[in-house]
Design a protein around this motif. Sequence first.
Motif, PDB file in Angstrom:
ATOM      1  N   LEU A   1     118.938  89.385  15.137  1.00 27.55           N
ATOM      2  CA  LEU A   1     119.817  89.003  14.035  1.00 27.55           C
ATOM      3  C   LEU A   1     120.674  90.182  13.598  1.00 27.55           C
ATOM      4  O   LEU A   1     121.894  90.040  13.392  1.00 27.55           O
ATOM      5  CB  LEU A   1     118.985  88.488  12.859  1.00 27.55           C
ATOM      6  N   PHE A   2     120.080  91.351  13.463  1.00 25.18           N
ATOM      7  CA  PHE A   2     120.823  92.518  12.986  1.00 25.18           C
ATOM      8  C   PHE A   2     121.849  92.983  14.018  1.00 25.18           C
ATOM      9  O   PHE A   2     123.008  93.253  13.687  1.00 25.18           O
ATOM     10  CB  PHE A   2     119.844  93.645  12.660  1.00 25.18           C
ATOM     11  N   LEU A   3     121.445  93.066  15.291  1.00 26.66           N
ATOM     12  CA  LEU A   3     122.369  93.533  16.319  1.00 26.66           C
ATOM     13  C   LEU A   3     123.520  92.556  16.520  1.00 26.66           C
ATOM     14  O   LEU A   3     124.670  92.975  16.708  1.00 26.66           O
ATOM     15  CB  LEU A   3     121.622  93.747  17.633  1.00 26.66           C
ATOM     16  N   ASN A   4     123.244  91.266  16.476  1.00 27.80           N
ATOM     17  CA  ASN A   4     124.326  90.287  16.602  1.00 27.80           C
ATOM     18  C   ASN A   4     125.271  90.358  15.405  1.00 27.80           C
ATOM     19  O   ASN A   4     126.472  90.113  15.538  1.00 27.80           O
ATOM     20  CB  ASN A   4     123.751  88.883  16.744  1.00 27.80           C
ATOM     21  N   SER A   5     124.737  90.687  14.237  1.00 25.32           N
ATOM     22  CA  SER A   5     125.589  90.825  13.053  1.00 25.32           C
ATOM     23  C   SER A   5     126.464  92.068  13.163  1.00 25.32           C
ATOM     24  O   SER A   5     127.643  92.045  12.776  1.00 25.32           O
ATOM     25  CB  SER A   5     124.725  90.867  11.790  1.00 25.32           C
ATOM     26  N   LEU A   6     125.900  93.160  13.684  1.00 23.38           N
ATOM     27  CA  LEU A   6     126.724  94.343  13.952  1.00 23.38           C
ATOM     28  C   LEU A   6     127.862  94.008  14.908  1.00 23.38           C
ATOM     29  O   LEU A   6     129.007  94.425  14.714  1.00 23.38           O
ATOM     30  CB  LEU A   6     125.870  95.468  14.550  1.00 23.38           C
TER      31      LEU A   6
ATOM     32  N   PRO B   1     143.839  91.399  26.962  1.00 27.38           N
ATOM     33  CA  PRO B   1     142.931  90.742  26.003  1.00 27.38           C
ATOM     34  C   PRO B   1     141.674  90.227  26.692  1.00 27.38           C
ATOM     35  O   PRO B   1     141.711  89.804  27.846  1.00 27.38           O
ATOM     36  CB  PRO B   1     143.783  89.584  25.455  1.00 27.38           C
ATOM     37  N   GLU B   2     140.579  90.282  25.982  1.00 23.80           N
ATOM     38  CA  GLU B   2     139.327  89.747  26.505  1.00 23.80           C
ATOM     39  C   GLU B   2     138.602  89.057  25.360  1.00 23.80           C
ATOM     40  O   GLU B   2     138.731  89.440  24.196  1.00 23.80           O
ATOM     41  CB  GLU B   2     138.455  90.865  27.085  1.00 23.80           C
ATOM     42  N   PRO B   3     137.833  88.016  25.674  1.00 21.01           N
ATOM     43  CA  PRO B   3     137.143  87.300  24.593  1.00 21.01           C
ATOM     44  C   PRO B   3     136.057  88.159  23.977  1.00 21.01           C
ATOM     45  O   PRO B   3     135.353  88.896  24.669  1.00 21.01           O
ATOM     46  CB  PRO B   3     136.556  86.080  25.303  1.00 21.01           C
ATOM     47  N   ALA B   4     135.933  88.080  22.672  1.00 23.20           N
ATOM     48  CA  ALA B   4     134.898  88.839  21.973  1.00 23.20           C
ATOM     49  C   ALA B   4     133.556  88.122  22.117  1.00 23.20           C
ATOM     50  O   ALA B   4     133.480  86.909  21.900  1.00 23.20           O
ATOM     51  CB  ALA B   4     135.250  88.983  20.499  1.00 23.20           C
ATOM     52  N   PRO B   5     132.498  88.827  22.496  1.00 20.85           N
ATOM     53  CA  PRO B   5     131.191  88.168  22.615  1.00 20.85           C
ATOM     54  C   PRO B   5     130.670  87.740  21.257  1.00 20.85           C
ATOM     55  O   PRO B   5     130.787  88.464  20.277  1.00 20.85           O
ATOM     56  CB  PRO B   5     130.308  89.258  23.230  1.00 20.85           C
ATOM     57  N   GLU B   6     130.113  86.539  21.191  1.00 23.12           N
ATOM     58  CA  GLU B   6     129.586  86.057  19.928  1.00 23.12           C
ATOM     59  C   GLU B   6     128.237  86.692  19.615  1.00 23.12           C
ATOM     60  O   GLU B   6     127.939  86.988  18.467  1.00 23.12           O
ATOM     61  CB  GLU B   6     129.447  84.533  19.969  1.00 23.12           C
ATOM     62  N   VAL B   7     127.400  86.851  20.635  1.00 25.87           N
ATOM     63  CA  VAL B   7     126.087  87.458  20.432  1.00 25.87           C
ATOM     64  C   VAL B   7     125.831  88.435  21.564  1.00 25.87           C
ATOM     65  O   VAL B   7     126.396  88.334  22.647  1.00 25.87           O
ATOM     66  CB  VAL B   7     124.950  86.413  20.394  1.00 25.87           C
ATOM     67  N   ILE B   8     124.993  89.413  21.323  1.00 26.31           N
ATOM     68  CA  ILE B   8     124.609  90.346  22.368  1.00 26.31           C
ATOM     69  C   ILE B   8     123.127  90.199  22.711  1.00 26.31           C
ATOM     70  O   ILE B   8     122.681  90.693  23.731  1.00 26.31           O
ATOM     71  CB  ILE B   8     124.910  91.798  21.965  1.00 26.31           C
ATOM     72  N   LEU B   9     122.369  89.532  21.842  1.00 26.73           N
ATOM     73  CA  LEU B   9     120.975  89.223  22.122  1.00 26.73           C
ATOM     74  C   LEU B   9     120.740  87.748  21.831  1.00 26.73           C
ATOM     75  O   LEU B   9     121.210  87.242  20.812  1.00 26.73           O
ATOM     76  CB  LEU B   9     120.022  90.073  21.265  1.00 26.73           C
ATOM     77  N   THR B  10     120.022  87.074  22.709  1.00 22.65           N
ATOM     78  CA  THR B  10     119.709  85.679  22.475  1.00 22.65           C
ATOM     79  C   THR B  10     118.495  85.564  21.566  1.00 22.65           C
ATOM     80  O   THR B  10     117.679  86.489  21.470  1.00 22.65           O
ATOM     81  CB  THR B  10     119.421  84.954  23.799  1.00 22.65           C
ATOM     82  N   TYR B  11     118.401  84.445  20.889  1.00 22.99           N
ATOM     83  CA  TYR B  11     117.261  84.187  20.014  1.00 22.99           C
ATOM     84  C   TYR B  11     116.202  83.431  20.811  1.00 22.99           C
ATOM     85  O   TYR B  11     116.419  82.293  21.232  1.00 22.99           O
ATOM     86  CB  TYR B  11     117.706  83.386  18.788  1.00 22.99           C
ATOM     87  N   ASP B  12     115.075  84.086  21.038  1.00 21.78           N
ATOM     88  CA  ASP B  12     113.999  83.542  21.866  1.00 21.78           C
ATOM     89  C   ASP B  12     112.962  82.872  20.972  1.00 21.78           C
ATOM     90  O   ASP B  12     112.214  83.544  20.259  1.00 21.78           O
ATOM     91  CB  ASP B  12     113.364  84.674  22.676  1.00 21.78           C
ATOM     92  N   THR B  13     112.921  81.570  21.016  1.00 20.84           N
ATOM     93  CA  THR B  13     111.985  80.842  20.164  1.00 20.84           C
ATOM     94  C   THR B  13     110.556  80.878  20.708  1.00 20.84           C
ATOM     95  O   THR B  13     109.619  80.522  19.982  1.00 20.84           O
ATOM     96  CB  THR B  13     112.421  79.376  20.009  1.00 20.84           C
ATOM     97  N   SER B  14     110.389  81.310  21.965  1.00 18.03           N
ATOM     98  CA  SER B  14     109.042  81.293  22.549  1.00 18.03           C
ATOM     99  C   SER B  14     108.113  82.306  21.898  1.00 18.03           C
ATOM    100  O   SER B  14     106.891  82.190  22.015  1.00 18.03           O
ATOM    101  CB  SER B  14     109.117  81.554  24.058  1.00 18.03           C
TER     102      SER B  14
END
Length: 276
Positions: free
Chosen positions: A207-212, A248-261
């Motif tokens: 959550l924190f890294l994706n927010s950064l 131009p390149e698309p900005a990544p939305e997340v850099i870490l996925t959220y693993d529910t496992s």
Amino acid sequence: MRGFHHEKSTIFCPDHRYPSLHLHLYITLPITNQAGVFSTTISLSKIANSCIVNNANIAIQNDNPTPLDATNNWWGMPSGASYDDFSAGDLVGENVVYTPHLTVMPILCDLSDTDWIPFSEQDLQATINQNIPHLRGIGFALLDIQWGRGVKFDIISTGAYGGMTGEAFISIMPSPDGQLMTLMLDTTRLPADPNLSQIVACELMPLFLNSLQGVQNRHVAPSQDIFQMVVMDSSLMMRFTPLIETTPEPAPEVILTYDTSCLPPAIPTPEPTPIP
């Protein structure tokens, strides 16, 4: 006074309790006048716990034979001063002892005129709130940036986990030489409840890294990496590598996925008591 060159620079000495001094220090040898009386520009044997930033040229130059003790100062970067072929903070001149240096910026040091970009608590909190719906365990996270240490979070779990509350902490610390910055979930400060602790361990760092990353996408191109980070009292000050992409390149939305496992089992919802 000879040897004091006024430039757009800042040397702040917290021990003096003065506003930031906009001076460029250049220390010269004593000068003898015709009467044989010695005069000198400035008499310093030590500069410590100070903020030496934003100098256009050499920040401190010492022409005296005695080395100047300029250890334990902040040079604008956690990696210290620039010298010879080493590029970091402000440039240091000859005959100046500048290591060890401060890897954490002193209080009241001003970065407003430099190329650092503030990631404020408000910026990060807004991006955290945008990421919260992607989580299954954390339902709310309020951050509090703590000077030179990292970020504290007040956590509330989702309804599936009973709306439990607790605190967690991500430390942000430079290595001893200031070359690397380590972001780490502090396992000694996890919530006491084991389920909430597991939720935090699973979801808080992504959550924190994706927010950064979300805040970064609004300021710089995706090809620019974080070069240095400084933890202020209400913001993370960021410095980025130069832009290398010209298309131009698309900005990544997340850099870490959220693993529910890795989440604990949800708390079963109690069955309603039948009315006789």
